[in-house]
Enzyme design. Sequence first.
Site, PDB file in Angstrom:
ATOM      1  CB  VAL A  74       9.156 -34.474  76.032  1.00 19.64           C
ATOM      2  CG1 VAL A  74       9.840 -33.162  75.713  1.00 19.64           C
ATOM      3  CG2 VAL A  74       7.653 -34.364  75.799  1.00 19.64           C
TER       4      VAL A  74
ATOM      5  CD  GLU B  74      14.632 -44.747  62.045  1.00 22.85           C
ATOM      6  OE1 GLU B  74      15.823 -44.451  62.316  1.00 22.85           O
ATOM      7  OE2 GLU B  74      14.100 -44.418  60.983  1.00 22.85           O
ATOM      8  CG  PHE B  75       9.569 -44.813  66.051  1.00 26.48           C
ATOM      9  CD1 PHE B  75       8.550 -45.274  66.880  1.00 26.48           C
ATOM     10  CD2 PHE B  75      10.041 -45.656  65.052  1.00 26.48           C
ATOM     11  CE1 PHE B  75       8.021 -46.547  66.718  1.00 26.48           C
ATOM     12  CE2 PHE B  75       9.506 -46.928  64.876  1.00 26.48           C
ATOM     13  CZ  PHE B  75       8.497 -47.379  65.715  1.00 26.48           C
TER      14      PHE B  75
ATOM     15  CG  ASP C 132       6.009 -53.313  83.112  1.00 21.51           C
ATOM     16  OD1 ASP C 132       5.441 -53.474  84.207  1.00 21.51           O
ATOM     17  OD2 ASP C 132       5.761 -53.991  82.103  1.00 21.51           O
TER      18      ASP C 132
ATOM     19  CB  SER D 108       8.654 -66.051  73.716  1.00 20.25           C
ATOM     20  OG  SER D 108       9.430 -64.903  74.016  1.00 20.25           O
TER      21      SER D 108
ATOM     22  CD  GLU E 292      10.394 -53.193  81.204  1.00 23.04           C
ATOM     23  OE1 GLU E 292      10.768 -54.083  81.975  1.00 23.04           O
ATOM     24  OE2 GLU E 292       9.461 -53.334  80.383  1.00 23.04           O
TER      25      GLU E 292
ATOM     26  CG  ASN F  83       8.532 -52.243  67.922  1.00 21.38           C
ATOM     27  OD1 ASN F  83       8.170 -52.461  69.075  1.00 21.38           O
ATOM     28  ND2 ASN F  83       7.891 -51.424  67.124  1.00 21.38           N
TER      29      ASN F  83
ATOM     30  CB  THR G  13       4.105 -55.327  67.427  1.00 24.02           C
ATOM     31  OG1 THR G  13       5.087 -54.390  67.856  1.00 24.02           O
ATOM     32  CG2 THR G  13       2.761 -54.651  67.349  1.00 24.02           C
TER      33      THR G  13
ATOM     34  CG  HIS H 273       1.681 -57.715  73.289  1.00 28.21           C
ATOM     35  ND1 HIS H 273       0.445 -57.129  73.331  1.00 28.21           N
ATOM     36  CD2 HIS H 273       2.150 -57.666  74.555  1.00 28.21           C
ATOM     37  CE1 HIS H 273       0.187 -56.740  74.577  1.00 28.21           C
ATOM     38  NE2 HIS H 273       1.209 -57.058  75.333  1.00 28.21           N
TER      39      HIS H 273
HETATM   40  P1  0O2 Z   1       2.911 -55.111  78.259  1.00 23.26           P
HETATM   41  O1  0O2 Z   1       1.551 -55.281  77.696  1.00 23.26           O
HETATM   42  O2  0O2 Z   1       3.942 -54.873  77.184  1.00 23.26           O
HETATM   43  O3  0O2 Z   1       2.965 -54.116  79.362  1.00 23.26           O
HETATM   44  P2  0O2 Z   1       8.638 -62.093  83.292  1.00 23.26           P
HETATM   45  O4  0O2 Z   1       7.196 -61.987  82.829  1.00 23.26           O
HETATM   46  O5  0O2 Z   1       8.817 -62.459  84.723  1.00 23.26           O
HETATM   47  O6  0O2 Z   1       9.487 -62.872  82.317  1.00 23.26           O
HETATM   48  P3  0O2 Z   1       8.855 -59.297  83.852  1.00 23.26           P
HETATM   49  O7  0O2 Z   1       9.309 -59.286  85.267  1.00 23.26           O
HETATM   50  O8  0O2 Z   1       7.448 -58.916  83.556  1.00 23.26           O
HETATM   51  O9  0O2 Z   1       9.240 -60.680  83.146  1.00 23.26           O
HETATM   52  O10 0O2 Z   1       9.795 -58.301  83.139  1.00 23.26           O
HETATM   53  P4  0O2 Z   1      10.343 -58.337  81.668  1.00 23.26           P
HETATM   54  O11 0O2 Z   1      10.819 -59.675  81.279  1.00 23.26           O
HETATM   55  O12 0O2 Z   1      11.340 -57.245  81.624  1.00 23.26           O
HETATM   56  O13 0O2 Z   1       9.083 -58.020  80.776  1.00 23.26           O
HETATM   57  C1  0O2 Z   1       8.443 -56.813  80.833  1.00 23.26           C
HETATM   58  C2  0O2 Z   1       7.917 -56.420  79.476  1.00 23.26           C
HETATM   59  O14 0O2 Z   1       8.809 -56.863  78.430  1.00 23.26           O
HETATM   60  C3  0O2 Z   1       6.603 -57.066  79.110  1.00 23.26           C
HETATM   61  O15 0O2 Z   1       5.567 -56.374  79.701  1.00 23.26           O
HETATM   62  C4  0O2 Z   1       6.621 -56.915  77.591  1.00 23.26           C
HETATM   63  O16 0O2 Z   1       6.402 -55.564  77.205  1.00 23.26           O
HETATM   64  C5  0O2 Z   1       8.052 -57.238  77.275  1.00 23.26           C
HETATM   65  N1  0O2 Z   1       8.201 -58.689  77.080  1.00 23.26           N
HETATM   66  C6  0O2 Z   1       8.861 -59.540  77.873  1.00 23.26           C
HETATM   67  N2  0O2 Z   1       8.810 -60.790  77.379  1.00 23.26           N
HETATM   68  C7  0O2 Z   1       8.115 -60.719  76.220  1.00 23.26           C
HETATM   69  C8  0O2 Z   1       7.735 -61.698  75.220  1.00 23.26           C
HETATM   70  O17 0O2 Z   1       8.041 -62.881  75.289  1.00 23.26           O
HETATM   71  N3  0O2 Z   1       6.989 -61.221  74.169  1.00 23.26           N
HETATM   72  C9  0O2 Z   1       6.634 -59.909  74.037  1.00 23.26           C
HETATM   73  N4  0O2 Z   1       5.918 -59.546  72.971  1.00 23.26           N
HETATM   74  N5  0O2 Z   1       6.979 -58.987  74.977  1.00 23.26           N
HETATM   75  C10 0O2 Z   1       7.706 -59.376  76.037  1.00 23.26           C
HETATM   76  P5  0O2 Z   1       4.158 -57.077  79.948  1.00 23.26           P
HETATM   77  O18 0O2 Z   1       3.676 -56.663  81.287  1.00 23.26           O
HETATM   78  O19 0O2 Z   1       4.264 -58.537  79.714  1.00 23.26           O
HETATM   79  O20 0O2 Z   1       3.222 -56.570  78.845  1.00 23.26           O
END
Ligand code: 0O2
Length: 212
Positions: A22, A41-42, A73, A115, A140, A149, A153, A156
């Site tokens: 919000v 943007e959003f 997070d 990645s 986070e 994004n 997406t 993921h």
């Molecule tokens: P979700 O489903 O989005 O909640 P690490 O895994 O140790 O490298 P850490 O400590 O988890 O990193 O923290 P980091 O790097 O800040 O990543 C937290 C979130 O960032 C991830 O949450 C993703 O949302 C995003 N993220 C980080 N790396 C990538 C990536 O390579 N690809 C994508 N698509 N997203 C990424 P979760 O818990 O992985 O997933």
Amino acid sequence: MDGRDWGKFLLPYEQATEELKVKLKALRSELKARDEYAPIEFVTGRVKRVSSILAKARKLSVPLDRIELGIEDIAGIRIMCQFVDDIYRVAEMIRLRKDLKLVYEKDYITNYKESGYRSYHLIVEYPVQTSIGSKPVLAEIQIRTLSMNFWATIEHSLNYKYRDQLPIHVKERLRNAAEAAFLLDTEMSSIRQEIVDAQQDFEESSVVVRRV
Ligand code: 0O2
């Protein structure tokens, strides 16, 4: 923890996510109302699913009684911007806020992940006002461009499909796609003023049409 315990545990995270959404959406509306350029943007937000919390706890070897501090997070906010510069402007606006405390930042734009992932992360402590007092929770805030994004997406969902075991050729394509997405951001930034002026003209003309 059983289902009811998880429900109770996640309540402050749900509240933090809703309130931050919000507030950050209001920041956008407020800037627009003042005829200022809104770098947002959003905004979206989510509370991590219990299965994902457990999987991450296992991956990071965080014991269940340390989840609050060890998993940063559980409450997650995503802010999408048009241009890369906007990301840093939004990060600065968040740093200056008095309703949260910055814990630390991760610049995955300058230091993009292997990645190909690019995004700017702020880990903040947000005090949730509950019936039994103030409870600080970690959240986070991910700030990224629309093209970052789009890439994240897609990547993921592919990781979900392949259960985090992406075939080499898919990984390579994704890394190429991440570079292409960043090139798009760079090209758009180079004509930023033209884009912003055009959008402003368009918005003004649609207000006139609506008034007629
Ligand atoms: P979700 O489903 O989005 O909640 P690490 O895994 O140790 O490298 P850490 O400590 O988890 O990193 O923290 P980091 O790097 O800040 O990543 C937290 C979130 O960032 C991830 O949450 C993703 O949302 C995003 N993220 C980080 N790396 C990538 C990536 O390579 N690809 C994508 N698509 N997203 C990424 P979760 O818990 O992985 O997933």
